[in-house]
Design a protein around this motif. Structure first.
Motif, short mmCIF file in Angstrom:
data_model
loop_
_atom_site.label_atom_id
_atom_site.label_comp_id
_atom_site.label_asym_id
_atom_site.label_seq_id
_atom_site.Cartn_x
_atom_site.Cartn_y
_atom_site.Cartn_z
N ASP A 235 2.23 5.79 -7.41
CA ASP A 235 1.16 6.56 -8.03
C ASP A 235 1.53 8.04 -8.14
O ASP A 235 1.14 8.71 -9.08
N ASN A 236 2.30 8.53 -7.18
CA ASN A 236 2.75 9.92 -7.20
C ASN A 236 4.02 10.12 -8.03
O ASN A 236 4.26 11.21 -8.55
N ALA B 16 0.83 -1.21 0.00
CA ALA B 16 0.00 0.00 0.00
C ALA B 16 0.87 1.26 0.00
O ALA B 16 0.62 2.20 -0.75
N GLU B 17 1.89 1.28 0.85
CA GLU B 17 2.80 2.44 0.88
C GLU B 17 3.56 2.55 -0.45
O GLU B 17 3.75 3.65 -0.97
N ARG C 124 -2.63 1.59 -14.20
CA ARG C 124 -2.36 3.03 -14.23
C ARG C 124 -2.04 3.42 -15.67
O ARG C 124 -1.07 2.96 -16.26
N TRP D 99 2.57 1.49 -3.37
CA TRP D 99 1.66 1.96 -4.41
C TRP D 99 1.46 3.47 -4.33
O TRP D 99 1.44 4.16 -5.34
N GLU D 100 1.30 3.99 -3.13
CA GLU D 100 1.11 5.44 -2.96
C GLU D 100 2.30 6.21 -3.54
O GLU D 100 2.13 7.19 -4.24
N GLU D 101 3.51 5.72 -3.26
CA GLU D 101 4.72 6.36 -3.82
C GLU D 101 4.73 6.24 -5.34
O GLU D 101 4.99 7.21 -6.04
N LYS E 44 -2.38 -2.89 -9.80
CA LYS E 44 -2.61 -1.45 -9.76
C LYS E 44 -1.62 -0.71 -10.67
O LYS E 44 -1.99 0.24 -11.36
#
Length: 187
Positions: free
Chosen positions: A41-42, A34-35, A69, A37-39, A65
């Motif tokens: 995605d940004n 999850a962490e 994208r 993916w957040e990185e 995911k």
């Protein structure tokens, strides 16, 4: 290369980080999918090395995911697993999720080095293909464009069919002076 690591085991995570840095790569490390993916995605990375089983988001969901994208350059995804005895169905599921390569734990320095060399080559090829696909064949004389079916059409029609863009037509100052004005003077 800039490499994103997702690994929940602290020892494996530190070993992987240290090894990749020794190979000259820049590394960003996260303890779960999850962490990571957040990185991603940004700030998308071209290479990801992820553990298969992690809390919050496992490696397969993370890869899914990444693959969903849009408008992102291709990312090479290496999946780490501690279980060598997994069945073919499990590996097929991973391949269907978009995994490019597998490695078993514990980390083998020579194998990860070789896998990253393959990743560099694949990423170079995907960039070259993307560049070639973005080229637009246009006739030097009539300015018609060739589509994927070898059909030649006006630039406006081609772009309208692909993007929905609607055009209005006008005359630029240079063409007015060299084309239109002489015709008007003849009248």
């Amino acid at each position: 290369m800039n490499i994103l690591i997702a690994e929940d085991d602290m020892i494996s995570r530190n070993l992987l980080k240290t090894t990749l840095k020794q190979f000259g790569h820049t590394v960003k490390v996260f303890s779960n999918g999850a962490e990571a993916w957040e990185e991603y995605d940004n700030n998308p990375y071209r290479v990801i090395v992820s553990d298969w089983l992690m809390p919050e988001m496992d490696g397969l969901d993370f890869c899914r995911k990444v693959r969903q994208r849009h408008s992102t350059e291709y990312t090479y995804f290496i999946l780490l697993t501690a279980n060598v005895q997994q069945g073919n169905e499990t590996y097929i599921e991973a391949m269907n999720a978009g995994i490019d390569d597998f490695m078993t734990k514990p980390l083998d320095r020579d194998l990860i080095w070789m896998r990253l060399k393959v990743a560099e080559r694949i990423l170079r090829y995907t960039t070259e293909i993307s560049n070639l696909e973005s080229m637009l064949p246009i006739c030097s004389y009539c300015k018609n464009v060739r589509d994927d079916n070898n059909y030649w059409q006006q630039v406006e029609t081609y772009l309208n069919n692909r993007t929905g863009t609607v055009f209005s037509h006008s005359v630029c100052p240079r063409c007015y002076e060299t084309k239109v004005k002489p015709q008007l003077e003849e009248l």
